[in-house]
Structures are given as C-alpha cells and as structure tokens.
Design an enzyme around this catalytic site. Structure first.
Site, PDB file in Angstrom:
ATOM      1  CB  CYS A 166       0.331   0.857   9.443  1.00 34.69           C
ATOM      2  SG  CYS A 166       1.936   0.363   9.014  1.00 34.69           S
ATOM      3  CB  CYS A 220       2.481   7.027   3.932  1.00 33.81           C
ATOM      4  SG  CYS A 220       2.881   5.750   5.106  1.00 33.81           S
ATOM      5  CB  CYS A 240       4.540  -3.503  16.708  1.00 32.55           C
ATOM      6  SG  CYS A 240       6.229  -2.975  16.403  1.00 32.55           S
ATOM      7  CG  HIS A 265       4.867   3.122  19.744  1.00 30.41           C
ATOM      8  ND1 HIS A 265       4.526   4.349  19.229  1.00 30.41           N
ATOM      9  CD2 HIS A 265       5.108   2.326  18.665  1.00 30.41           C
ATOM     10  CE1 HIS A 265       4.560   4.301  17.904  1.00 30.41           C
ATOM     11  NE2 HIS A 265       4.918   3.087  17.543  1.00 30.41           N
ATOM     12  CD  GLU A 300      -2.218  -1.173   2.940  1.00 32.29           C
ATOM     13  OE1 GLU A 300      -2.456  -0.104   3.526  1.00 32.29           O
ATOM     14  OE2 GLU A 300      -2.380  -2.295   3.431  1.00 32.29           O
ATOM     15  CG  ASN A 304      -6.390   4.200  11.966  1.00 36.92           C
ATOM     16  OD1 ASN A 304      -7.556   3.830  12.010  1.00 36.92           O
ATOM     17  ND2 ASN A 304      -5.898   4.887  10.954  1.00 36.92           N
ATOM     18  CB  CYS A 314       6.234  -5.792   9.101  1.00 38.39           C
ATOM     19  SG  CYS A 314       7.448  -4.997  10.172  1.00 38.39           S
ATOM     20  CB  CYS A 372       1.603  -2.775  13.924  1.00 35.54           C
ATOM     21  SG  CYS A 372       1.874  -2.322  12.201  1.00 35.54           S
ATOM     22  CB  SER A 422       8.052   3.328  16.247  1.00 41.05           C
ATOM     23  OG  SER A 422       7.689   3.786  14.967  1.00 41.05           O
TER      24      SER A 422
END
Ligand code: SAH
Length: 341
Positions: A330, A102, A113, A213, A89, A287, A109, A116, A211
């Site tokens: 993401c 982006c 995480c 967090h 994407e 999100n 990946c 995610c 990142s």
C-alpha cells in the site's frame, strides 16, 4: 467538463431525461463505454448526431497516463498520473480464482495508521469516481485480461470518500456495463463507524472488510489513531448490526507485527472479541517499508497465531504475499516515486 466515467447509469438516465431524450439512451452509452470500450462519442453509431453533439459538449471521455508499470510473477503494479499530476497506484494480482485488482480511492490518506506507507504522505484529495473506473478499465486494456475481483485496498480510506466510492461500485456492478458481481467487490475500512452504518443500508452484496489489527483499545490506539475517535467497542457494535441486517460475513484484517500484536495473548484476546460472530480473520504478513520500524512476524509466529484462532473456531486465512519486489505494499510505489523526484 465532467468525465463521463463519473456517471452511474441512473445519473445518465436523469441526464437524458433532462435534455428531453429517452432514458434508454443511458443504456446505449453504457454499452459503448463499458462493453465495447470506445474512446469517443462519435463511435456510438446507434446514437443520432444531434445527441452526440450534446454529449460532446457536456462530457469528456478521458483517460489516465500510466507512468510506471512493474511486473513480477502473478502481480502487476501500476502508477497512474492524474490530470492534476497527482499519482495513485493500482495492483493486479493473478489468483487461482481469477484476477483481482486493488484500487486506490484517495491521493494519500489522513487516517495516519502508524504502520502504513500511504498515510505517511497526507491526503491531497479524494479520487473522482472516474479516476477509480479508469484504473479498472486501463488495467484490463493494458494487460488484455478480465478482472474478476475488485478490492478497495489501495491508497486511501474508501469510507472517507464514501459517495464517489459507492458510485464506482455501482458502475462496476451495473448489469448493462461491466457487470462485476457485488460479491466480487470488497471495501476495506479502518473503521469509520457512521459510514459502516450507512453502508449497512447500501443494499448491495458487496463484501465489507475491517482493518482491526489489534484486539484492545490500548494497542489499537497506538497503531491506528482513528481508534481514538471510533474505539473497538463502537466498531464492533456497528459491524454486528451490519451482519444482523445484511446476513453477510465480515472479514477482519489483522497485520502481524513482530512483538507488537502477534503474541499468544493477543490471539486469545482476539478470539474473545470475535467469538460467535459471522466473520473470519485475514492475517496479513506485514510488508516492511524502509521508513517505518515495524518488523514482519516470523512464519513461526504467524502459524502460531493462526493455530490459536483455528483451535478456537474462528475462521482464519493467511494472506498470500504478492509483490514485495515491485513495492506492491500500500502506497509504496507512489511514495518511492515522490522521493526519487
Ligand atoms: N484505508 C482502508 C483501505 C486501504 S489499506 C483500510 O484501512 O482498510 C488496505 C489494507 O492494507 C489495510 O488492512 C491496511 O491496514 C493494510 N496495510 C497497510 N500497510 C500495510 C503494509 N505495509 N503491509 C501489509 N498490509 C498493510
């Protein structure tokens, strides 16, 4: 055959020298590819036939198929099909300061995480440089606009595909081509320490975002399994060294998850961790995604967290929310597509 979009200007110069041609031809090819945006070598009218034949037999000028394009106010989301049918994407956001793209750097990946969506589907492979370049070129072409900023915050961990990502940045930044300023490019990493060190020596003014967090290892271990390999202290040491050597300000990304890392205590711990550093914090409203249980912090809690940082002189912004209607978080579009299929 290799995609021509994999080659930096320097790579092409080396290529031309290796076939006993002047290296200046690389500049001409870059001009055709990235300024005039031709789709075939035969259109490169200032290059002689013999060299064009050679280019045609050594490289391809390829493209990607756009299999989904969703838009909402100020945001466009693209799903690309790669040549081996894998999907990635890219998201274009219209900001008041320009158009920011982006870009994805991997198919899936492996960082895992817990919040995610991209990590839910494991890494299949790295993207080639050309597959990142083409995300950029195709979005400009389809939307007929100029992209002013690129962030490597799509699917994947850019520092787990370091060399291809650096070539991509090099191609974006080359003055004879796309000529996107290094300061308009941001690489975001979950904190792969050896690569932060390597990036410190990269020598371009590209922005670095980390990142984070969570403000302590106990919590960060739960959210990001990479923290067990590179705990906060090591990440901070590498980032401080980066700031010292490059004199650049670093961004820390901090997703706010309701009841998990959005308490006053976390905010104060974060203040202590970052005090005195040349950095700022980008607070990210989470999100939500249907497969993962975390909930987004309330606006009230987000503001409270923001105020605590601000009061303690930590630079802080809250990320504007784009595209929840178009599954712009993401990895969500790819993941949704894989399920429907
Ligand atoms: N792997 C890199 C870059 C890709 S993710 C990294 O970890 O930085 C880009 C940013 O989006 C990261 O800060 C990531 O933690 C964040 N992110 C991932 N899922 C999200 C979600 N559902 N809502 C908000 N931000 C998310």
């Amino acid at each position: 055959m290799k995609s021509i979009y994999n080659y930096t200007l320097e790579d092409l110069e080396r290529y031309f020298l290796s076939i006993d041609e002047k290296k200046f031809k690389a500049v001409q090819v870059f001009d055709w590819l990235y300024r005039k945006r031709v789709q075939s070598f035969d259109e490169m009218s200032n290059i002689k036939k013999q060299v064009l034949d050679r280019l045609n037999s050594d490289f391809k000028i390829d493209t990607l198929e756009i299999i989904d394009h969703k838009s909402d106010t100020d945001v466009h989301k693209f799903l690309f099909k790669l040549n081996d049918n894998e999907k990635v994407e890219a998201v274009l956001m219209n900001h008041d300061y320009g158009n920011s793209l982006c870009v994805s750097s991997q198919v899936g990946c492996n960082m895992g995480c817990s919040f995610c969506e991209s990590g839910r589907l494991k890494k299949v492979r790295n993207l080639e440089t050309s597959e990142m370049v083409l995300q950029y070129l195709l979005v400009e072409q389809v939307l007929n606009l100029k992209i002013s900023h690129v962030v490597l915050m799509g699917i994947g961990e850019p520092f787990d595909n370091y060399d291809n990502v650096m070539s991509f940045i090099d191609i974006l930044n080359t003055g004879k081509g796309i000529d996107l300023g290094a300061r308009h490019i941001t690489v975001s990493t979950c904190g792969i320490v050896p690569k932060i060190k390597e990036f410190t020596e990269f020598g371009k003014q590209v922005n670095l975002a980390i990142s984070l967090h969570a403000p302590n290892d106990e919590l960060r271990n739960k959210l990001m399994k990479i923290n067990k390999v590179y705990p906060i202290e090591e990440v901070m040491k590498a980032v401080k060294e980066y700031i010292k050597k490059t004199n650049r300000r670093v961004t820390f990304e901090y997703i706010l998850l309701s009841g998990v890392n959005d308490t006053d205590k976390c905010a104060l711990e974060l203040v202590n961790l970052l005090k005195g550093m040349n950095c700022y914090v980008n607070l990210i409203p989470y999100n939500e995604t249907s497969h993962i249980d975390y909930k987004k912090s309330s606006s009230e809690n987000i503001m409270k967290f923001y105020d605590i940082l601000k009061k303690n002189n930590i630079g802080v912004t809250i990320r504007r929310e784009f595209g929840s209607k178009v599954n712009a978080a993401c990895g969500q579009l790819r993941s949704k597509y894989e399920e429907v299929k």
